[in-house]
Scaffold this active site. Structure first.
Site, PDB file in Angstrom:
ATOM      1  N   ASP A 119      -6.771 -71.163  51.819  1.00  0.00           N
ATOM      2  CA  ASP A 119      -5.439 -71.294  52.401  1.00  0.00           C
ATOM      3  C   ASP A 119      -4.637 -72.381  51.703  1.00  0.00           C
ATOM      4  OD1 ASP A 119      -6.005 -69.339  54.254  1.00  0.00           O
ATOM      5  OD2 ASP A 119      -6.625 -70.748  55.814  1.00  0.00           O
TER       6      ASP A 119
ATOM      7  N   TYR B 187     -18.723 -75.179  52.870  1.00  0.00           N
ATOM      8  CA  TYR B 187     -17.457 -75.869  53.086  1.00  0.00           C
ATOM      9  C   TYR B 187     -17.718 -77.221  53.740  1.00  0.00           C
ATOM     10  CZ  TYR B 187     -14.506 -71.781  52.127  1.00  0.00           C
ATOM     11  OH  TYR B 187     -13.850 -70.725  51.529  1.00  0.00           O
TER      12      TYR B 187
END
Length: 255
Positions: free
Chosen positions: A51, A109
């Site tokens: 994103d 992540y």
């Protein structure tokens, strides 16, 4: 040949990795550099979209390359044409059928949180800050409940494709929370992710740290499949794609 590139980038200035018509992107910057060096602009296969505002320590992409510059020198040439917040770390040949997204068997992540009443000017773009003490032990206990194979619809932003098609089961093999000074780092390794899944997971762990959610509530939240039961979606700036793992057979012979 089919080349695998590993990139690191600070995503603050970009609308994500994937090319978009109305925002600068990491992919477009990479293709601009490639065109400047080789005179070509091949199609790029990225391991993830990421994103706007999300960072990467080890982003993987592959493309077809038939030029005369060896991969090792191509890395240096590309970095000479890339903006300073994007760097190519390595390049290597991989089998013809290798695809950076579909060959990956795990991605890791990290989400960074500064638990302080005062911002640090050196990590404003790479760390989300929250005041009020967070209970580290409660966050760690809650994080452990996410490990395993679950339906993660409750941690998925509304309107995503996988959610619409019922494809919301994923396997998390690692979910930890560690603290160094004022900074807490949430680390998640999984075989795949839903839209905003890590940012919602991190928001849920923060709610556990604030004692608004009990660690024993995590299973109930997951079973509910209700986004409203989980925590908030934390801002993108604290999120990093830390690592993409591929099985040895996907990469071919060692380079």
């Amino acid at each position: 040949m089919n080349l695998l590139f590993r990139l690191a980038y600070k995503g603050t200035r970009y609308g994500g990795f994937q090319v978009q018509p109305n925002a600068p992107t990491v992919c477009a910057a990479f293709q601009d550099a490639l065109q400047a060096v080789t005179g070509t602009r091949p199609d790029v296969k990225g391991c993830s979209r990421t994103d706007a505002g999300v960072h990467a320590l080890d982003f993987a992409l592959n493309l077809r390359y038939d030029g005369p510059i060896p991969p090792q020198k191509l890395v240096l040439a590309l970095n000479a044409h890339l903006p300073p917040d994007i760097r190519v770390k390595s390049a290597r040949p991989v089998p013809e059928d290798f695809h950076a997204r579909y060959a990956a068997h795990a991605k890791t992540y990290c989400y960074r949180i500064r638990n302080s009443a005062i911002d640090d000017p050196f990590d404003l773009d790479t760390c989300w800050r929250t005041a009020g003490r967070l209970d580290l032990a409660a966050m760690q206990a809650a994080a452990a409940q996410f490990v395993g194979t679950h339906d993660f619809l409750a941690l998925c932003a509304a309107g995503s494709g996988p959610a619409a098609h019922g494809d919301t089961v994923r396997t998390i093999t690692r979910c930890t929370v560690e603290q160094s000074g004022e900074v807490l780092t949430i680390t998640v390794t999984a075989d795949g992710y839903l839209y905003n899944m890590v940012r919602i997971l991190a928001g849920t762990l923060v709610e556990a740290g604030r004692c608004k959610i009990s660690p024993c509530d995590i299973d109930t939240i997951l079973q509910s499949r209700d986004r409203r039961r989980a925590g908030p979606t934390l801002p993108a700036r604290g999120l990093f794609l830390a690592r993409v793992d591929y099985p040895p057979e996907a990469l071919g012979a060692p380079q």
